[in-house]
Write an enzyme that holds these catalytic residues in place. Structure first.
Site, PDB file in Angstrom:
ATOM      1  N   THR A  99       0.844  -1.203   0.000  1.00 42.30           N
ATOM      2  CA  THR A  99       0.000   0.000   0.000  1.00 42.30           C
ATOM      3  C   THR A  99       0.883   1.257   0.000  1.00 42.30           C
ATOM      4  O   THR A  99       2.108   1.164   0.007  1.00 42.30           O
ATOM      5  CB  THR A  99      -0.930  -0.002   1.224  1.00 42.30           C
ATOM      6  OG1 THR A  99      -0.114  -0.053   2.406  1.00 42.30           O
ATOM      7  CG2 THR A  99      -1.875  -1.195   1.204  1.00 42.30           C
ATOM      8  N   HIS A 154      -4.290   1.238  12.893  1.00 40.56           N
ATOM      9  CA  HIS A 154      -3.310   0.169  12.672  1.00 40.56           C
ATOM     10  C   HIS A 154      -2.213   0.229  13.730  1.00 40.56           C
ATOM     11  O   HIS A 154      -2.062   1.232  14.423  1.00 40.56           O
ATOM     12  CB  HIS A 154      -2.661   0.302  11.282  1.00 40.56           C
ATOM     13  CG  HIS A 154      -3.549  -0.151  10.163  1.00 40.56           C
ATOM     14  ND1 HIS A 154      -4.481   0.684   9.597  1.00 40.56           N
ATOM     15  CD2 HIS A 154      -3.662  -1.343   9.527  1.00 40.56           C
ATOM     16  CE1 HIS A 154      -5.130   0.015   8.643  1.00 40.56           C
ATOM     17  NE2 HIS A 154      -4.660  -1.210   8.587  1.00 40.56           N
ATOM     18  N   LYS A 158       3.183   0.755  11.216  1.00 37.26           N
ATOM     19  CA  LYS A 158       2.708   1.031   9.845  1.00 37.26           C
ATOM     20  C   LYS A 158       3.269   2.366   9.357  1.00 37.26           C
ATOM     21  O   LYS A 158       3.211   3.370  10.068  1.00 37.26           O
ATOM     22  CB  LYS A 158       1.179   1.025   9.800  1.00 37.26           C
ATOM     23  CG  LYS A 158       0.638   1.202   8.380  1.00 37.26           C
ATOM     24  CD  LYS A 158      -0.799   0.733   8.261  1.00 37.26           C
ATOM     25  CE  LYS A 158      -1.360   0.948   6.868  1.00 37.26           C
ATOM     26  NZ  LYS A 158      -0.664   0.152   5.836  1.00 37.26           N
TER      27      LYS A 158
HETATM   28  N1  LIG Z   1      -3.201  -5.676   0.892  1.00 36.28           N
HETATM   29  C1  LIG Z   1      -3.286  -6.255   2.093  1.00 36.28           C
HETATM   30  O1  LIG Z   1      -4.194  -7.082   2.375  1.00 36.28           O
HETATM   31  C2  LIG Z   1      -2.237  -5.937   3.098  1.00 36.28           C
HETATM   32  C3  LIG Z   1      -1.241  -5.056   2.783  1.00 36.28           C
HETATM   33  N2  LIG Z   1      -0.200  -4.805   3.645  1.00 36.28           N
HETATM   34  C4  LIG Z   1       0.846  -3.947   3.143  1.00 36.28           C
HETATM   35  O2  LIG Z   1       2.003  -4.737   2.887  1.00 36.28           O
HETATM   36  C5  LIG Z   1       3.174  -3.947   3.016  1.00 36.28           C
HETATM   37  C6  LIG Z   1       4.142  -4.632   3.964  1.00 36.28           C
HETATM   38  O3  LIG Z   1       3.595  -4.684   5.262  1.00 36.28           O
HETATM   39  P1  LIG Z   1       4.369  -5.368   6.472  1.00 36.28           P
HETATM   40  O4  LIG Z   1       4.663  -6.804   6.145  1.00 36.28           O
HETATM   41  O5  LIG Z   1       3.604  -5.064   7.692  1.00 36.28           O
HETATM   42  O6  LIG Z   1       5.735  -4.533   6.456  1.00 36.28           O
HETATM   43  P2  LIG Z   1       7.194  -4.991   6.868  1.00 36.28           P
HETATM   44  O7  LIG Z   1       8.024  -3.748   6.916  1.00 36.28           O
HETATM   45  O8  LIG Z   1       7.144  -5.877   8.061  1.00 36.28           O
HETATM   46  O9  LIG Z   1       7.665  -5.894   5.632  1.00 36.28           O
HETATM   47  C7  LIG Z   1       8.094  -5.419   4.396  1.00 36.28           C
HETATM   48  C8  LIG Z   1       9.271  -6.257   3.998  1.00 36.28           C
HETATM   49  O10 LIG Z   1       9.643  -5.946   2.664  1.00 36.28           O
HETATM   50  C9  LIG Z   1      11.049  -5.795   2.631  1.00 36.28           C
HETATM   51  N3  LIG Z   1      11.501  -5.014   1.499  1.00 36.28           N
HETATM   52  C10 LIG Z   1      11.402  -3.682   1.306  1.00 36.28           C
HETATM   53  N4  LIG Z   1      12.008  -3.330   0.155  1.00 36.28           N
HETATM   54  C11 LIG Z   1      12.485  -4.469  -0.377  1.00 36.28           C
HETATM   55  C12 LIG Z   1      13.229  -4.785  -1.559  1.00 36.28           C
HETATM   56  N5  LIG Z   1      13.576  -3.835  -2.425  1.00 36.28           N
HETATM   57  N6  LIG Z   1      13.563  -6.062  -1.790  1.00 36.28           N
HETATM   58  C13 LIG Z   1      13.201  -7.057  -0.949  1.00 36.28           C
HETATM   59  N7  LIG Z   1      12.524  -6.832   0.203  1.00 36.28           N
HETATM   60  C14 LIG Z   1      12.161  -5.552   0.468  1.00 36.28           C
HETATM   61  C15 LIG Z   1      11.363  -5.145   3.961  1.00 36.28           C
HETATM   62  O11 LIG Z   1      12.745  -5.214   4.240  1.00 36.28           O
HETATM   63  P3  LIG Z   1      13.408  -4.048   5.165  1.00 36.28           P
HETATM   64  O12 LIG Z   1      12.809  -4.225   6.525  1.00 36.28           O
HETATM   65  O13 LIG Z   1      14.852  -4.361   5.071  1.00 36.28           O
HETATM   66  O14 LIG Z   1      13.026  -2.743   4.539  1.00 36.28           O
HETATM   67  C16 LIG Z   1      10.494  -5.965   4.880  1.00 36.28           C
HETATM   68  O15 LIG Z   1      11.115  -7.180   5.251  1.00 36.28           O
HETATM   69  C17 LIG Z   1       2.684  -2.569   3.489  1.00 36.28           C
HETATM   70  O16 LIG Z   1       2.550  -1.724   2.368  1.00 36.28           O
HETATM   71  C18 LIG Z   1       1.315  -2.881   4.102  1.00 36.28           C
HETATM   72  O17 LIG Z   1       0.454  -1.788   4.131  1.00 36.28           O
HETATM   73  C19 LIG Z   1      -0.150  -5.409   4.868  1.00 36.28           C
HETATM   74  C20 LIG Z   1      -1.131  -6.277   5.258  1.00 36.28           C
HETATM   75  C21 LIG Z   1      -2.262  -6.620   4.408  1.00 36.28           C
HETATM   76  O1  LIG Z   2       0.075  -2.335   7.109  1.00 42.17           O
HETATM   77  C1  LIG Z   2      -0.783  -3.136   7.520  1.00 42.17           C
HETATM   78  O2  LIG Z   2      -0.622  -3.805   8.550  1.00 42.17           O
HETATM   79  C2  LIG Z   2      -2.019  -3.289   6.755  1.00 42.17           C
HETATM   80  N1  LIG Z   2      -2.073  -2.711   5.587  1.00 42.17           N
HETATM   81  C3  LIG Z   2      -3.147  -2.740   4.679  1.00 42.17           C
HETATM   82  C4  LIG Z   2      -3.695  -1.324   4.492  1.00 42.17           C
HETATM   83  O3  LIG Z   2      -2.887  -0.393   4.364  1.00 42.17           O
HETATM   84  O4  LIG Z   2      -4.909  -1.173   4.450  1.00 42.17           O
HETATM   85  C5  LIG Z   2      -4.182  -3.774   5.002  1.00 42.17           C
HETATM   86  C6  LIG Z   2      -4.398  -4.048   6.451  1.00 42.17           C
HETATM   87  O5  LIG Z   2      -5.275  -3.102   6.965  1.00 42.17           O
HETATM   88  C7  LIG Z   2      -3.106  -4.144   7.250  1.00 42.17           C
END
Ligand SMILES: NC(=O)C1=CN([C@@H]2O[C@H](COP(=O)(O)OP(=O)(O)OC[C@H]3O[C@@H](n4cnc5c(N)ncnc54)[C@H](OP(=O)(O)O)[C@@H]3O)[C@@H](O)[C@H]2O)C=CC1
Ligand SMILES: O=C(O)C1=N[C@H](C(=O)O)C[C@H](O)C1
Length: 268
Positions: A99, A154, A158
């Site tokens: 996102t 959240h 986030k």
């Molecule tokens: N659509 C949906 O249903 C949902 C969407 N999301 C979205 O997902 C995204 C991730 O959320 P979340 O897991 O909580 O975040 P995190 O920060 O825990 O995870 C993101 C991961 O991606 C890695 N990353 C970033 N850039 C790169 C790259 N260039 N190459 C490889 N790895 C990379 C990060 O590494 P590093 O820490 O080293 O930067 C980290 O390990 C957010 O945008 C969130 O809003 C989350 C939940 C549900």
């Molecule tokens: O970052 C999160 O955790 C989440 N991201 C998504 C969002 O930006 O809506 C989905 C979910 O709410 C969790």
């Protein structure tokens, strides 16, 4: 289906590894993190709290993509755009949960979707996609004398606001009113902001603790309020949705798809 998880060490990356392990017909073919990440070389199963699976975290995305059929990507906007280019080159399904995308990122995804199927959604849960359909209907039914405000909360880690889900719900409300969200979006208020512009679609973002994801759409009329809400209790539901999307996308012609396509909710 052979799936790669990018951002494998992240909150969602670990959930995705678990969801793949729990899904019949899916295997984790690679786990990718950024160059320099502490997770490089670690066993992806162990990273996700499972028994070792022999897949070691690597930073070579293209080599992983050419051996796979799909990639699950919950990372960050710039990373997702780069992965979209590689997934297009490898002609594999790209499921995007990331996102906080700007219009420039979305334009690059659109371009990549000419070569491969991309399924993108700010929220992969059934409940939120159903809620979006309800919001569209309610917004279309009520006049603009009913104000629309979207409140989300959240966890403290986030990094983007408003959430992708809040934007998705705002887009549904704007579609219901047949107006572009960009012209009606009010995403911050502080100080002497003046009275609410008629037709505004407002957003408020709260951050704290470990909240997985709460969303509420408020329709505020004269003397009454209608509130539609969704509470995500466990982020595994987003990971399960992403795996479902990848399976749905297998063999699909190139294009940009939404979770509503996967869930069969596009007519709602
Ligand atoms: N659509 C949906 O249903 C949902 C969407 N999301 C979205 O997902 C995204 C991730 O959320 P979340 O897991 O909580 O975040 P995190 O920060 O825990 O995870 C993101 C991961 O991606 C890695 N990353 C970033 N850039 C790169 C790259 N260039 N190459 C490889 N790895 C990379 C990060 O590494 P590093 O820490 O080293 O930067 C980290 O390990 C957010 O945008 C969130 O809003 C989350 C939940 C549900
Ligand atoms: O970052 C999160 O955790 C989440 N991201 C998504 C969002 O930006 O809506 C989905 C979910 O709410 C969790």
């Amino acid at each position: 289906m052979r799936l790669v998880v990018v951002g494998a060490a992240g909150r969602m990356g670990r959930m995705l590894i678990k969801a793949i392990a729990a899904t019949e017909g899916c295997t984790l073919s690679a786990a990718i993190e950024r160059p320099g990440s502490e997770a490089l070389g670690q066993d992806a199963g162990v990273l996700a709290g499972l028994p070792a699976n022999g897949v070691l975290v690597s930073d070579d995305a293209l080599a992983a993509f050419v051996e796979a059929e799909g990639v699950l990507d919950f990372t960050a906007p710039d990373a997702t755009v780069a992965f979209a280019g590689l997934a297009a080159q490898a002609r594999i399904v790209h499921v995007v949960g990331t996102t906080g995308m700007e219009p420039s990122h979305l334009a690059r995804l659109e371009a990549a979707s000419r070569h491969a199927a991309i399924i993108r959604s700010g929220n992969m849960s059934l409940g939120v996609n159903l809620l979006a359909g309800l919001v569209r209907k309610v917004a279309a039914t009520l006049g603009t004398d009913w104000d629309i405000e979207i409140v989300e909360m959240h966890h403290r880690m986030k990094v983007d606001a408003p959430s992708g889900t809040a934007v998705l719900l705002g887009e549904a409300a704007a579609e219901g009113r047949a107006v572009p969200l960009a012209e009606h979006r009010v995403a911050s208020r502080d100080g002497q902001v003046g009275a609410r512009p008629p037709g505004a679609i407002g957003f408020a973002a709260l951050r704290g603790g470990t909240v997985v994801g709460d969303h509420k759409v408020i329709f505020a009329g004269a003397g009454e309020r209608l509130e539609l809400s969704h509470v995500a209790e466990d982020r595994s539901l987003f990971a399960q949705g992403a795996v479902k999307a990848a399976l749905w996308g297998r063999g699909r012609k190139p294009g940009l798809y939404a979770m509503t396509d996967v869930l069969g909710l596009d007519n709602l």
